[in-house]
Design a protein around this motif. Structure first.
Motif, short mmCIF file in Angstrom:
data_model
loop_
_atom_site.label_atom_id
_atom_site.label_comp_id
_atom_site.label_asym_id
_atom_site.label_seq_id
_atom_site.Cartn_x
_atom_site.Cartn_y
_atom_site.Cartn_z
N THR A 79 -60.68 -6.92 7.61
CA THR A 79 -60.53 -5.91 6.56
C THR A 79 -59.06 -5.64 6.28
OG1 THR A 79 -62.61 -4.90 7.23
CG2 THR A 79 -61.16 -3.55 5.88
N ALA A 80 -58.27 -5.53 7.35
CA ALA A 80 -56.83 -5.28 7.17
C ALA A 80 -56.19 -6.41 6.37
CB ALA A 80 -56.17 -5.15 8.53
N ASP A 81 -56.58 -7.66 6.66
CA ASP A 81 -56.05 -8.82 5.93
C ASP A 81 -56.44 -8.76 4.45
OD1 ASP A 81 -54.90 -9.84 8.13
OD2 ASP A 81 -56.39 -11.40 8.51
N LEU A 82 -57.74 -8.54 4.22
CA LEU A 82 -58.23 -8.55 2.85
C LEU A 82 -57.66 -7.36 2.05
CD1 LEU A 82 -61.99 -9.56 3.30
CD2 LEU A 82 -60.09 -11.01 2.62
N CYS A 83 -57.48 -6.25 2.73
CA CYS A 83 -56.94 -5.06 2.07
C CYS A 83 -55.47 -5.31 1.70
CB CYS A 83 -57.05 -3.88 3.03
SG CYS A 83 -56.77 -2.31 2.25
N SER A 84 -54.74 -5.88 2.61
CA SER A 84 -53.34 -6.18 2.34
C SER A 84 -53.23 -7.20 1.19
CB SER A 84 -52.72 -6.70 3.63
OG SER A 84 -51.67 -7.52 3.40
N GLN A 85 -54.13 -8.18 1.21
CA GLN A 85 -54.16 -9.19 0.16
C GLN A 85 -54.49 -8.55 -1.20
OE1 GLN A 85 -53.12 -12.16 0.71
NE2 GLN A 85 -53.53 -12.94 -1.36
N THR A 86 -55.38 -7.57 -1.18
CA THR A 86 -55.77 -6.86 -2.40
C THR A 86 -54.56 -6.17 -3.03
OG1 THR A 86 -58.00 -6.48 -1.57
CG2 THR A 86 -57.23 -4.99 -3.29
N PHE A 87 -53.82 -5.44 -2.20
CA PHE A 87 -52.65 -4.71 -2.73
C PHE A 87 -51.54 -5.68 -3.13
CE2 PHE A 87 -54.84 -1.12 -0.85
CZ PHE A 87 -54.62 -0.15 -1.81
N LEU A 88 -51.43 -6.79 -2.42
CA LEU A 88 -50.42 -7.78 -2.79
C LEU A 88 -50.74 -8.37 -4.17
CD1 LEU A 88 -47.91 -9.39 -1.87
CD2 LEU A 88 -49.47 -11.11 -0.99
N GLN A 89 -52.00 -8.71 -4.37
CA GLN A 89 -52.43 -9.25 -5.68
C GLN A 89 -52.16 -8.23 -6.78
OE1 GLN A 89 -53.47 -12.17 -6.52
NE2 GLN A 89 -53.78 -13.09 -4.53
N ALA A 90 -52.48 -6.96 -6.47
CA ALA A 90 -52.27 -5.90 -7.47
C ALA A 90 -50.79 -5.79 -7.82
CB ALA A 90 -52.80 -4.58 -6.93
N LEU A 91 -49.95 -5.81 -6.80
CA LEU A 91 -48.51 -5.68 -7.04
C LEU A 91 -47.96 -6.92 -7.77
CD1 LEU A 91 -45.97 -4.01 -6.63
CD2 LEU A 91 -45.75 -4.96 -4.35
N ASN A 92 -48.44 -8.09 -7.37
CA ASN A 92 -47.97 -9.33 -8.02
C ASN A 92 -48.35 -9.38 -9.50
OD1 ASN A 92 -46.78 -10.31 -5.73
ND2 ASN A 92 -48.39 -11.77 -5.22
N HIS A 93 -49.50 -8.78 -9.82
CA HIS A 93 -49.98 -8.87 -11.20
C HIS A 93 -49.96 -7.54 -11.93
CE1 HIS A 93 -51.79 -12.42 -9.16
NE2 HIS A 93 -51.31 -13.00 -10.23
N ILE A 94 -49.16 -6.63 -11.44
CA ILE A 94 -49.10 -5.29 -12.05
C ILE A 94 -48.67 -5.38 -13.54
CG2 ILE A 94 -46.69 -4.72 -11.37
CD1 ILE A 94 -49.40 -2.16 -10.93
N GLY A 95 -47.90 -6.41 -13.85
CA GLY A 95 -47.46 -6.61 -15.24
C GLY A 95 -48.61 -6.91 -16.18
N LYS A 96 -49.69 -7.45 -15.62
CA LYS A 96 -50.83 -7.83 -16.46
C LYS A 96 -51.85 -6.69 -16.60
CE LYS A 96 -50.62 -12.72 -15.41
NZ LYS A 96 -51.18 -13.76 -14.54
N PHE A 97 -51.65 -5.63 -15.83
CA PHE A 97 -52.62 -4.53 -15.87
C PHE A 97 -52.61 -3.86 -17.23
CE2 PHE A 97 -53.50 0.02 -15.66
CZ PHE A 97 -54.78 0.01 -15.16
N GLU A 98 -53.80 -3.68 -17.78
CA GLU A 98 -53.88 -2.89 -19.01
C GLU A 98 -55.03 -1.89 -18.88
OE1 GLU A 98 -55.89 -5.47 -22.24
OE2 GLU A 98 -54.35 -6.76 -21.34
N PHE A 99 -54.78 -0.72 -19.40
CA PHE A 99 -55.75 0.36 -19.28
C PHE A 99 -56.98 0.06 -20.15
CE2 PHE A 99 -57.28 4.64 -20.62
CZ PHE A 99 -57.75 5.04 -19.38
N ARG A 100 -58.16 0.06 -19.54
CA ARG A 100 -59.38 -0.23 -20.29
C ARG A 100 -60.41 0.90 -20.16
NH1 ARG A 100 -60.63 -6.51 -18.96
NH2 ARG A 100 -58.57 -7.32 -19.47
N GLY A 101 -59.91 2.10 -20.09
CA GLY A 101 -60.81 3.25 -20.06
C GLY A 101 -61.36 3.59 -18.68
N VAL A 102 -60.95 2.85 -17.66
CA VAL A 102 -61.37 3.18 -16.29
C VAL A 102 -60.10 3.41 -15.45
CG1 VAL A 102 -63.61 2.00 -16.22
CG2 VAL A 102 -61.54 0.71 -15.75
N PRO A 103 -60.20 4.25 -14.42
CA PRO A 103 -59.00 4.53 -13.63
C PRO A 103 -58.42 3.28 -12.96
CG PRO A 103 -60.86 5.88 -12.90
CD PRO A 103 -61.37 4.95 -13.92
#
Lengths: 91, 185
Positions: free
Chosen positions: B48-72
């Motif tokens: 879980t720690a690995d997958l969680c860390s990977q999740t946040f890493l992916q989010a940070l790496n692709h934060i530029g692609k994030f666009e608001f679509r009506g969900v938090p």
């Protein structure tokens, strides 16, 4: 056997237990490493594309050159025999 | 989540695009929730720690692609986490594990139920398709609305409702329960 394995546990993991897996500094380091790799990959791609274009250009230039030399070798100038008497020519 | 909170998060995301250190606020805010969400699908703390860390890493790496679509923003994190978990099980070719807190099951059914009946619910859950379990988990254990569930699992909102309805319908028939869509009896 079912499709999933279901396990029941007594408690939710506490914030204290989870806290030891929280390490933002490590995440930042991994992020900066990933960014470097990505930038390097992008540069390599550009270089590869540039190299392919240059090779194509060189090949085309060589083919054109070959075609030009071939056409100059095949060119035989026409020889016109003349009697040397130009008096009959009008004017 | 209020409109003001969403706007505040969006401004943090905007700032995080220029400076990754700003992302730390969101990391601290959502780490526990994402960790628990993944842990419920693995029952392995280190994994879980690995997958969680990977999740946040992916989010940070692709934060530029994030666009608001009506969900938090959290829905986006849940979506990445869900993809990471699916990727893990695809790679390992193992049966998916769901580790559920007993008190949450009791909240969903009836506090007075004895262990035997709870065991029967567990057996019933074992045979549910994984997609249905994922929807139930998000709906009743993570308290997500159908719009968010649809976004997280990359399905339509009506698809999410349908899966929940079918799973609950079977529960009602098998255990004579009266659970509503929102998990209340």
């Amino acid at each position: 056997m079912g499709r999933n394995e279901i396990r029941l546990r007594r408690q939710r993991m506490t914030s204290g237990q989870i806290a030891r897996h929280r390490n933002y500094q490590n995440l930042l380091e991994r992020h900066s490493y990933d960014q470097k790799i990505r930038r390097l990959g992008r540069i390599m791609t550009y270089l590869l594309v540039a190299a392919i274009l240059i090779i194509l250009f060189v090949i085309i230039v060589r083919i054109e050159k070959k075609a030009n030399t071939k056409s100059s070798v095949n060119f035989v100038p026409a020889v016109v025999k003349s009697s040397g008497d130009f008096s009959t020519l009008p004017g | 989540m209020s409109e003001a909170e969403i706007q505040q998060e969006l401004s943090i995301i905007e700032a995080a695009r220029a400076d990754p250190r700003v992302f730390g606020t969101l990391y601290e805010k959502y780490f526990d929730r994402i960790f628990n969400y993944i842990y419920r699908q693995t029952d392995d703390e280190d994994l879980t720690a690995d997958l969680c860390s990977q999740t946040f890493l992916q989010a940070l790496n692709h934060i530029g692609k994030f666009e608001f679509r009506g969900v938090p923003f959290s829905a986006w994190l849940y979506r990445i986490a869900s993809n990471e978990v699916n990727k893990h099980y695809r790679k390992r070719k193992r049966q998916q594990v769901f580790s559920i807190e007993e008190n949450l099951v009791r909240d969903l059914v009836d506090q007075s139920w004895d262990n035997d009946l709870i065991d029967r619910v567990v057996v019933y859950l074992k045979d549910l398709p994984t997609e249905m379990l994922q929807v139930l988990e998000l709906r009743f254990f993570e308290n997500k609305d159908f719009k968010e569930i649809a976004f997280i699992l990359n399905i339509t909102e009506s698809g999410a409702k349908m899966r929940t309805y079918r799973a609950l319908d079977r529960l009602r028939k098998n255990f004579n329960l009266d659970i509503r869509y929102d998990g209340k009896k």
